[in-house]
Design an enzyme around this catalytic site. Structure first.
Site, PDB file in Angstrom:
ATOM      1  N   HIS A 144      -1.266  -1.385   7.215  1.00 22.79           N
ATOM      2  CA  HIS A 144      -0.946  -1.432   5.791  1.00 22.79           C
ATOM      3  C   HIS A 144       0.004  -0.300   5.399  1.00 22.79           C
ATOM      4  O   HIS A 144       0.617  -0.339   4.330  1.00 22.79           O
ATOM      5  CB  HIS A 144      -2.219  -1.378   4.943  1.00 22.79           C
ATOM      6  CG  HIS A 144      -3.032  -0.140   5.137  1.00 22.79           C
ATOM      7  ND1 HIS A 144      -4.017  -0.038   6.103  1.00 22.79           N
ATOM      8  CD2 HIS A 144      -3.021   1.052   4.489  1.00 22.79           C
ATOM      9  CE1 HIS A 144      -4.566   1.161   6.043  1.00 22.79           C
ATOM     10  NE2 HIS A 144      -3.981   1.844   5.077  1.00 22.79           N
ATOM     11  N   LEU A 159      -7.794  -2.732  11.665  1.00 28.94           N
ATOM     12  CA  LEU A 159      -7.944  -1.294  11.881  1.00 28.94           C
ATOM     13  C   LEU A 159      -8.725  -0.992  13.157  1.00 28.94           C
ATOM     14  O   LEU A 159      -9.670  -1.681  13.515  1.00 28.94           O
ATOM     15  CB  LEU A 159      -8.639  -0.655  10.679  1.00 28.94           C
ATOM     16  CG  LEU A 159      -7.815  -0.638   9.386  1.00 28.94           C
ATOM     17  CD1 LEU A 159      -8.626  -0.044   8.251  1.00 28.94           C
ATOM     18  CD2 LEU A 159      -6.518   0.133   9.576  1.00 28.94           C
ATOM     19  N   HIS A 167       0.847  -1.197   0.000  1.00 31.37           N
ATOM     20  CA  HIS A 167       0.000   0.000   0.000  1.00 31.37           C
ATOM     21  C   HIS A 167       0.886   1.253   0.000  1.00 31.37           C
ATOM     22  O   HIS A 167       1.287   1.730   1.062  1.00 31.37           O
ATOM     23  CB  HIS A 167      -0.884   0.006   1.247  1.00 31.37           C
ATOM     24  CG  HIS A 167      -1.761  -1.204   1.379  1.00 31.37           C
ATOM     25  ND1 HIS A 167      -3.114  -1.169   1.128  1.00 31.37           N
ATOM     26  CD2 HIS A 167      -1.477  -2.483   1.729  1.00 31.37           C
ATOM     27  CE1 HIS A 167      -3.629  -2.376   1.322  1.00 31.37           C
ATOM     28  NE2 HIS A 167      -2.654  -3.182   1.688  1.00 31.37           N
ATOM     29  N   GLU A 184     -16.395  -4.237  25.416  1.00 35.16           N
ATOM     30  CA  GLU A 184     -15.516  -5.400  25.595  1.00 35.16           C
ATOM     31  C   GLU A 184     -14.285  -5.377  24.696  1.00 35.16           C
ATOM     32  O   GLU A 184     -13.171  -5.652  25.146  1.00 35.16           O
ATOM     33  CB  GLU A 184     -16.304  -6.699  25.363  1.00 35.16           C
ATOM     34  CG  GLU A 184     -17.339  -7.004  26.429  1.00 35.16           C
ATOM     35  CD  GLU A 184     -18.675  -6.330  26.183  1.00 35.16           C
ATOM     36  OE1 GLU A 184     -19.606  -6.556  26.979  1.00 35.16           O
ATOM     37  OE2 GLU A 184     -18.802  -5.574  25.187  1.00 35.16           O
TER      38      GLU A 184
END
Length: 675
Positions: free
Chosen positions: A69, A118, A29, A412
Site C-alpha cells: 500500500h 502483508l 495510502h 509452510e
C-alpha cells in the site's frame, strides 16, 4: 555524501509526489509513504547499487517492499532515478497504467516484487538473500549484492514474520538489511491498541543485529545502513521510528502527523489540506507532479556515479568470465532460466510404488544434474520424500551454503514465500514440499507465485484420504479442487496461471517432473500419493505411453465401439483399471483416460479433446476429492464418484472399502449410468 538539507528536501519531494498521486487518484495510502520517504531517499541516493542502463543486471542490489500500500513512496522514489515519468505518477491506480495500486513485479521499472499481502514481501527478501548466498558459494564475489527489505507494523504483526525472522537469523544472512518503518499507526487503530511486544528483543532473540534510530533523520539512517553493511555474521533490522503523514498539515497550519486518518485515504479526505501540505513541503499545489531542480541534480549525479560504478564492475565481471569459462557458462545459463538437458527416459522407477517415492527417484536424478536447484521441506523431507534430493546433497547452514537443501522447520507459508524470493532473485530453481492438506497454509503464497508468473515447484504428498490412520485433519478432500481453480485463472500474459499435475503411477510421475522442469512460465503443483499404486497397463513402453500426459489427459487403453469413458487422475486411475476388468467381463466396451491436468487438457485442440473424450459417449469419473474435480469433464449425462465429506481415521484399505473406492463399486456405478 549529500548535504543533509538537500536530503531533507529530496525526501519532502517524495512526500509531495506520493500525496499527489493519492490525491489525484482519489484512492490510496499517503501517510506511510510520507513517513518512509527519508529512508528510501537515503537508500537510493547513496547505497543501493544498480545499473541505470541494465535493470536486469544479475549482480544488482535488490529492494523488496513488503507494505504494497506504500506504492506511492516506491513509485515516487523510482521516478527520482528515471524509472517513471510524471505522467506515470499521474496515472496511479488507473486502467492500463504501469503504476498500479499495489506494486507488481516489473524489474525494468525497478520493482523487484509484487506486494500487497502483508508479511510476504520481506519474506521474499529472505529467500532472495538465501539464493544470493547459495550463488555466492558458487560464483564468489560476482554475487556480493545486498538484499534490502522494507517492512511496516502490519508486516511485523503477520505471523509469517516469525518464520522469516527465525530462518534469516538462524542462517546468519548478513547480506540482508531490513528497515522496519515503526510509525505506531495502522489502518484502523494505533499500534499500541493491538500490540505491546518488544520487537527489538524479538529479533535479537532470533540472532539479528538490531539498530534503533529516528527513521526521519537522514544522518541516523546513513549511519545505520553503513553499520549494517559492515555486519559480517547477522542480518540487520533497522527500527526506524517515523511519523505517519510526515509534513501533512491542515488549512490552518495544524499538524496532521501521526493520525490514523491519513493512512488509507487522500489527505483531503482525512481533513488535512493537500494544497497547504504541498506548499509546506516546498512544492507547487498547482503542479505537484514535479522534481525539484536541486533534487533532480542530486539524483543525476547519483545515476552518473552508478554508471561509473557498474561500468567498472562489468569490466571486472568480463575478466572473471574469461578466466572461468565453465563457471561463466553456468552463470549465464542459470540467470537465463535455462534447464540442463536431462535424459528423462533413463530414470529407472521401481514398479508399483507410491508416486511420492517415484518423485524421490526423480529428485535424486535432479540433484546430480541440476546444480542450481534448491529444494526445501517443512520438516517432512523423510515423509514427502524430498529426501531423495537431500541424500545427494546436504542442508545449508550458517556460514556454509555449499548444500542445496534448505531445512526450514514447520513453516509452510514461510517456506513457500522463501521459494518465491529465490525465484525473484533469479539464478536458482526452487522447489518445496509438504503434505497436500497443508497447502491450506500456503495458498496465499501460491496465488502470489501465480500472479508473478514464477516457476516455483510445489511438491504436495499424501494426496487423499488414504493417509488413513492420521484421520481427517491430515486427509485432503477439498484441497485439489482449490488448487485446480488456479488452472482456470489466467495470468496477465493470458496463460493458465498454474500447472497442476496429479500423476497416476511412477512413470507418469517422471513425466510430470519433466513437465514441471520445462514449465518456466508459471508455478507447478505436483500432487503425489502416500500409498503404493499399481502401474497402469501398457502395450509397449509404459514410460513412452505416459509421455502422453504432456497433453493433460490421454487414453490409457480403449476398446472399439465404446459405450463409456472412465476417467480419473492419480491413484484412482488404477482403481478404474481394476473396475474395467469386471466391466469387460460383463461385455461393456469402454475406454480409460488419465487426466493429470484438466487445465492443460483444455488447452489442447478441440480435435484432440474430441479424440480422447468423444461427444455422445457417457462418462464416469472417480476422484478421491470433491466430485467437482471431474464434473466439468464428465458432463451432465455422466456421473462422478467422489468424496463429499471429511475423511476418517482407519487403515487406507478399509477406507477404500467403506468409501466406495473399489473395483466393485466402479463396476456398479458404471452399470447404473448405462442402464
Amino acid at each position: 555524501m549529500n548535504d543533509k538539507k538537500l536530503m531533507n528536501r529530496a525526501a519532502d519531494n517524495i512526500r509531495v509526489l506520493a500525496a499527489a498521486m493519492v490525491e489525484k487518484a482519489k484512492s490510496g495510502h499517503p501517510g506511510g509513504a510520507m513517513g518512509g520517504a527519508d529512508f528510501v531517499n537515503v537508500l537510493y541516493s547513496e547505497y543501493l547499487i544498480f545499473d541505470p542502463k541494465n535493470p536486469q543486471w544479475a549482480g544488482r542490489d535488490r529492494f523488496f517492499l513488503d507494505p504494497g500500500h506504500m506504492s506511492p513512496m516506491l513509485y515516487a522514489q523510482l521516478a527520482m532515478v528515471d524509472k517513471y515519468t510524471m505522467d506515470d505518477l499521474r496515472a496511479f491506480r488507473q486502467w492500463g497504467s504501469i503504476t498500479p495500486g499495489h506494486p507488481e513485479v516489473d524489474v525494468l521499472h525497478g520493482v523487484e516484487n509484487t506486494s500487497g499481502p502483508l508479511g510476504q514481501g520481506h519474506t521474499y527478501a529472505v529467500g532472495a538473500a538465501i539464493a544470493a548466498k547459495f550463488l555466492a558459494h558458487r560464483f564468489g564475489w560476482m554475487m556480493s549484492q545486498t538484499i534490502y527489505a522494507y517492512i511496516s507494523d502490519g508486516g511485523i504483526q503477520e505471523e509469517i514474520s516469525q518464520g522469516a525472522g527465525r530462518i534469516a537469523g538462524h542462517l546468519g544472512l548478513n547480506n540482508l538489511i531490513m528497515f522496519y518503518d515503526s510509525n505506531d499507526v495502522q489502518l484502523s487503530t494505533t499500534v499500541r491498541e493491538v500490540a505491546s511486544e518488544d520487537v527489538a528483543m524479538k529479533y535479537k532473540a532470533w540472532g539479528w543485529k538490531v539498530i534503533e534510530i529516528d527513521g526521519n533523520d537522514a544522518d541516523q539512517i546513513r549511519q545505520a545502513l553503513s553499520e549494517a553493511k559492515a555486519e559480517a555474521e547477522r542480518p540487520t533490522l533497522i527500527i526506524g521510528h517515523t511519523l505517519m503523514g510526515k509534513g501533512a498539515i491542515g488549512a490552518d497550519g495544524s499538524s496532521y502527523e501521526n493520525k490514523v486518518s491519513t493512512h488509507g485515504q487522500p489527505l483531503s479526505a482525512a481533513g488535512a489540506s493537500f494544497a497547504e501540505t504541498v506548499k509546506h513541503l516546498g512544492g507547487n499545489p498547482e503542479e505537484p507532479f514535479a522534481i525539484y531542480p536541486d533534487v533532480q541534480e542530486m539524483y543525476a549525479a547519483r545515476l552518473a556515479a552508478l554508471e561509473q560504478i557498474t561500468a567498472e564492475r562489468h569490466e571486472e565481471e568480463e575478466k572473471w568470465f574469461k578466466s572461468h569459462p565453465d563457471l561463466a557458462s553456468k552463470y549465464h545459463a542459470w540467470f537465463a532460466g535455462e534447464n540442463p538437458s536431462i535424459d528423462w527416459s533413463s530414470i529407472e522407477q521401481k514398479p508399483n510404488q507410491a508416486t511420492r517415492s517415484a518423485s524421490a527417484t526423480v529428485l535424486g536424478k535432479l540433484a546430480g544434474e541440476v546444480e542450481n536447484m534448491i529444494v526445501t521441506s517443512a520438516d517432512l523431507s523423510n515423509s514427502d520424500k524430498t529426501d531423495g534430493f537431500l541424500k545427494k546433497t546436504h542442508a545449508m547452514k550458517k556460514g556454509d551454503f555449499s548444500g542445496a537443501f534448505l531445512q526450514v522447520g514447520v513453516s509452510e507459508l514461510t517456506m513457500a514465500c522463501l521459494c518465491i524470493g529465490m525465484a525473484l532473485h533469479g539464478g536458482v530453481i526452487p522447489a518445496c514440499g509438504t503434505f497436500f492438506v497443508f497447502s491450506d497454509y500456503m495458498k496465499p503464497a501460491v496465488r502470489m507465485a501465480a500472479l508473478m508468473e514464477l516457476p516455483v515447484k510445489f511438491i504436495w504428498t499424501h494426496d487423499a484420504f488414504r493417509v488413513g490412520e492420521d484421520g481427517p485433519t491430515h486427509e485432503p478432500v477439498e484441497q485439489e479442487a482449490q488448487i485446480r481453480l488456479m488452472e482456470k485463472v489466467h495470468n496477465h500474459n493470458g496463460r493458465r496461471s498454474m500447472l497442476v499435475l496429479r500423476p497416476a503411477d511412477v512413470q507418469e510421475t517422471t513425466v510430470a517432473w519433466k513437465m514441471a522442469m520445462e514449465n518456466t512460465h508459471t508455478p507447478t503443483a505436483l500432487i503425489l500419493s502416500r500409498q503404493n499404486i499399481t502401474d497402469l497397463p501398457a502395450a509397449h513402453s509404459r514410460y513412452q505411453e505416459a509421455m502422453q500426459a504432456e497433453k493433460g489427459a490421454y487414453i490409457v487403453n480403449t476398446d472399439e465401439n465404446i459405450e463409456v469413458v472412465l476417467l480419473a487422475s492419480g491413484s484412482e486411475v488404477s482403481t478404474l483399471v481394476e473396475g474395467a476388468a469386471l466391466l469387460r467381463q460383463r461385455g461393456v466396451k469402454l475406454r480409460i483416460v488419465s487426466v493429470p491436468s484438466e487445465g492443460l487438457f483444455r488447452s489442447q485442440s478441440a480435435e484432440y479433446q474430441e479424440e480422447v473424450l468423444p461427444t455422445g459417449i457417457r462418462r464416469f469419473g472417480l476422484t478421491a476429492g470433491l466430485p467437482v474435480n471431474l464434473e466439468g469433464l464428465v458432463g451432465e449425462s455422466g456421473a462422478v464418484w467422489g468424496l463429499n465429506s471429511f475423511g476418517f481415521s482407519a487403515p487406507y484399505k478399509v477406507l477404500d472399502e467403506k468409501l466406495g473406492f473399489t473395483a466393485e463399486n466402479v463396476y456398479e456405478q458404471v452399470l447404473s449410468i448405462l442402464h
